[in-house]
Design a protein around this motif. Sequence first.
Motif, mmCIF file in Angstrom:
data_model
loop_
_atom_site.group_PDB
_atom_site.id
_atom_site.type_symbol
_atom_site.label_atom_id
_atom_site.label_comp_id
_atom_site.label_asym_id
_atom_site.label_seq_id
_atom_site.Cartn_x
_atom_site.Cartn_y
_atom_site.Cartn_z
ATOM 1 N N THR A 80 10.420 -2.756 3.608
ATOM 2 C CA THR A 80 11.221 -1.534 3.553
ATOM 3 C C THR A 80 11.444 -1.035 4.982
ATOM 4 N N ASP A 81 12.344 -0.087 5.147
ATOM 5 C CA ASP A 81 12.573 0.498 6.468
ATOM 6 C C ASP A 81 11.280 1.099 7.024
ATOM 7 N N ARG A 82 10.517 1.784 6.185
ATOM 8 C CA ARG A 82 9.264 2.402 6.635
ATOM 9 C C ARG A 82 8.255 1.322 7.024
ATOM 10 N N GLU A 83 8.176 0.240 6.242
ATOM 11 C CA GLU A 83 7.267 -0.848 6.583
ATOM 12 C C GLU A 83 7.662 -1.494 7.910
ATOM 13 N N LEU A 84 8.963 -1.657 8.145
ATOM 14 C CA LEU A 84 9.423 -2.203 9.428
ATOM 15 C C LEU A 84 9.032 -1.283 10.576
ATOM 16 N N GLU A 85 9.159 0.021 10.360
ATOM 17 C CA GLU A 85 8.785 0.999 11.378
ATOM 18 C C GLU A 85 7.295 0.877 11.699
ATOM 19 N N ILE A 86 6.485 0.774 10.675
ATOM 20 C CA ILE A 86 5.038 0.658 10.859
ATOM 21 C C ILE A 86 4.686 -0.687 11.482
ATOM 22 N N LEU A 87 5.412 -1.731 11.110
ATOM 23 C CA LEU A 87 5.159 -3.065 11.659
ATOM 24 C C LEU A 87 5.324 -3.087 13.174
ATOM 25 N N LYS A 115 -2.405 2.935 5.799
ATOM 26 C CA LYS A 115 -3.243 1.814 5.354
ATOM 27 C C LYS A 115 -2.588 1.100 4.169
ATOM 28 N N ASN A 116 -2.019 1.863 3.230
ATOM 29 C CA ASN A 116 -1.334 1.261 2.087
ATOM 30 C C ASN A 116 -0.125 0.442 2.549
ATOM 31 N N HIS A 117 0.630 0.983 3.496
ATOM 32 C CA HIS A 117 1.784 0.252 4.037
ATOM 33 C C HIS A 117 1.329 -1.032 4.722
ATOM 34 N N VAL A 118 0.258 -0.946 5.504
ATOM 35 C CA VAL A 118 -0.246 -2.127 6.219
ATOM 36 C C VAL A 118 -0.657 -3.202 5.218
ATOM 37 N N GLU A 155 -3.515 5.973 14.963
ATOM 38 C CA GLU A 155 -2.444 6.131 15.958
ATOM 39 C C GLU A 155 -1.072 6.042 15.296
ATOM 40 N N ILE A 156 -0.921 5.085 14.389
ATOM 41 C CA ILE A 156 0.360 4.923 13.690
ATOM 42 C C ILE A 156 0.661 6.179 12.878
ATOM 43 N N ALA A 157 -0.329 6.669 12.145
ATOM 44 C CA ALA A 157 -0.145 7.862 11.310
ATOM 45 C C ALA A 157 0.363 9.037 12.142
ATOM 46 N N GLY A 158 -0.203 9.231 13.318
ATOM 47 C CA GLY A 158 0.217 10.325 14.181
ATOM 48 C C GLY A 158 1.639 10.160 14.685
ATOM 49 N N ARG A 159 2.053 8.931 14.896
ATOM 50 C CA ARG A 159 3.391 8.676 15.434
ATOM 51 C C ARG A 159 4.482 8.753 14.371
ATOM 52 N N VAL A 160 4.153 8.398 13.123
ATOM 53 C CA VAL A 160 5.187 8.383 12.075
ATOM 54 C C VAL A 160 5.007 9.520 11.063
ATOM 55 N N PHE A 161 4.066 10.418 11.355
ATOM 56 C CA PHE A 161 3.861 11.623 10.543
ATOM 57 C C PHE A 161 3.525 11.320 9.087
ATOM 58 N N LEU A 162 2.579 10.395 8.903
ATOM 59 C CA LEU A 162 2.058 10.062 7.579
ATOM 60 C C LEU A 162 0.540 10.197 7.628
ATOM 61 N N SER A 163 -0.085 10.263 6.458
ATOM 62 C CA SER A 163 -1.547 10.280 6.432
ATOM 63 C C SER A 163 -2.059 8.882 6.774
ATOM 64 N N GLU A 164 -3.287 8.833 7.251
ATOM 65 C CA GLU A 164 -3.894 7.547 7.589
ATOM 66 C C GLU A 164 -3.981 6.645 6.353
ATOM 67 N N GLY A 165 -4.261 7.235 5.201
ATOM 68 C CA GLY A 165 -4.339 6.463 3.962
ATOM 69 C C GLY A 165 -3.004 5.843 3.582
#
Length: 81
Positions: free
Chosen positions: A22-29, A53-56, A40-50
């Motif tokens: 998904t677009d969000r998964e690509l962003e996280i990738l 983790k689910n996206h990863v 660090e990713i959570a802080g940059r994309v404004f999501l919870s750490e959990g």
Amino acid sequence: ARLSSDGSRRIVANAQLAEPLTDRELEILVHLAADRSNREIAGRVFLSEGTVKNHVTRILAKLGAGDRAEAGTRARDLGLV
């Protein structure tokens, strides 16, 4: 998601996966490939750490990667990042 310098190549590469990211998964990738932690990713994309983790977990499955390092390598090899 921000496209790489050759955005069309990234779109084609993603479409060739059995289950495209998904677009969000690509962003996280992109962050994952830069060796950033879930926190660090959570802080940059404004999501919870959990949520990150689910996206990863889904990204690893879709790329057929056993770990984060392999996912980053595979993403670079495929032209996703």
